[in-house]
Design a protein around this motif. Structure first.
Motif, PDB file in Angstrom:
ATOM      1  N   UNK A 173       2.616   2.998  13.631  1.00  0.00           N
ATOM      2  CA  UNK A 173       3.148   2.268  12.688  1.00  0.00           C
ATOM      3  C   UNK A 173       2.122   2.146  11.498  1.00  0.00           C
ATOM      4  N   UNK A 174       0.959   2.198  11.699  1.00  0.00           N
ATOM      5  CA  UNK A 174       0.157   2.363  10.386  1.00  0.00           C
ATOM      6  C   UNK A 174       0.069   3.872   9.967  1.00  0.00           C
ATOM      7  N   UNK A 175       0.031   4.597  10.858  1.00  0.00           N
ATOM      8  CA  UNK A 175       0.102   6.119  10.142  1.00  0.00           C
ATOM      9  C   UNK A 175       1.340   6.187   9.495  1.00  0.00           C
ATOM     10  N   UNK A 176       2.713   5.672   9.736  1.00  0.00           N
ATOM     11  CA  UNK A 176       3.951   5.851   9.118  1.00  0.00           C
ATOM     12  C   UNK A 176       3.829   5.195   7.773  1.00  0.00           C
ATOM     13  N   UNK A 177       3.126   4.067   7.642  1.00  0.00           N
ATOM     14  CA  UNK A 177       3.070   3.397   6.268  1.00  0.00           C
ATOM     15  C   UNK A 177       2.041   4.099   5.297  1.00  0.00           C
ATOM     16  N   UNK A 178       0.908   4.698   5.977  1.00  0.00           N
ATOM     17  CA  UNK A 178       0.188   5.478   5.094  1.00  0.00           C
ATOM     18  C   UNK A 178       0.500   6.582   4.832  1.00  0.00           C
ATOM     19  N   UNK A 179       1.328   7.185   5.573  1.00  0.00           N
ATOM     20  CA  UNK A 179       1.977   8.567   5.068  1.00  0.00           C
ATOM     21  C   UNK A 179       2.951   8.335   4.102  1.00  0.00           C
ATOM     22  N   UNK A 180       3.828   7.407   4.082  1.00  0.00           N
ATOM     23  CA  UNK A 180       4.835   7.291   3.294  1.00  0.00           C
ATOM     24  C   UNK A 180       4.169   6.576   1.811  1.00  0.00           C
TER      25      UNK A 180
END
Length: 255
Positions: free
Chosen positions: A18-25
């Protein structure tokens, strides 16, 4: 620089999805340095190089902004007629997609993917002798040159290797599952979006192959490298995307 670590196997393992997705977006909105450059990897035994990632929203947006939907020269005759019937000026839910620049573009029909390839070829000038969608055998060669079940090997898909089974509920930024990397470096070959291929099934000239499963796919069998699906070239869907193959101008193109 810190965010870029999430696209490595070790970095991804240390950060919750979930954190990776937020950071990537967030990176996508700020300007993802992985995009905006030609990034093609040779597919052994085929003579082509295939995009490391599926074509992203940011990349497709350049085609839209360059009046790609108004220039008949980029389109097959049947595709141009399809575009006119649909009064098509961009993919479906385009405004929503533009909020996520480094996700794969979706809701694209085969006709649109083909038009993008022609536009991209013109943009590249004499650099490539051929720019198109991958043929299904080329795509499969990239994912499994040695008969492996999945691009990463034999283990069944997990949330570390692929976006599938509606676990996220949407496409994710390209390259977010580095543990799912293919044998020559391609990413997102399983899950995320189903990818249009250039060719058609035998005796089904009115259809085109699709590869890779998608974020919506529940059955892991559909993510296997050898599995093929198909649909008509005028169908767009929330899980349909594509990637591009090129042939360098210095080498002969396949007939």
């Amino acid at each position: 620089a810190r965010v870029m670590a999430i696209f490595t196997v070790d970095g991804a393992a240390r950060v919750p999805l979930k954190t990776r997705i937020a950071a990537a977006e967030a990176l996508g909105r700020a300007g993802d340095p992985r995009l905006g450059q030609d990034d093609f990897l040779e597919v052994p035994g085929t003579g082509v190089a295939m995009g490391r990632y599926p074509v992203t929203v940011a990349e497709f947006e350049r085609f839209v902004e360059d009046e790609g939907y108004a220039n008949q020269g980029w389109w097959d005759p049947e595709g141009w007629a399809w575009r006119a019937r649909r009064s098509r000026e961009a993919p479906e839910i385009w405004d929503e997609q533009r909020a996520f620049p480094n996700r794969p573009v979706t809701e694209v029909a085969w006709f649109e993917a083909r038009a993008y390839c022609r536009w991209f070829a013109a943009r590249c000038g004499a650099k490539y002798s051929e720019v198109r969608l991958p043929r299904v055998d080329e795509w499969e060669r990239a994912a499994s040159p040695d008969g492996r079940s999945y691009p990463w090997g034999e283990p069944e898909p997990t949330d570390a290797t692929a976006n599938f089974a509606k676990a996220v509920g949407a496409p994710t930024p390209v390259g977010l599952y580095p543990a799912g990397i293919g044998p020559v470096g391609h990413l997102d070959l399983a899950g995320n979006v189903s990818e249009w291929c250039d060719d058609c099934p035998p005796a089904k000239a009115d259809m085109r192959w699709l590869k890779g499963g998608s974020w919506h796919t529940d059955d892991v069998a559909w993510l296997a490298a050898a599995v093929r699906s198909r649909n008509w070239p005028g169908i767009d869907f929330v899980v349909y995307g594509f990637r591009v193959v090129v042939v360098a101008a210095s080498r002969p193109s396949r007939t």
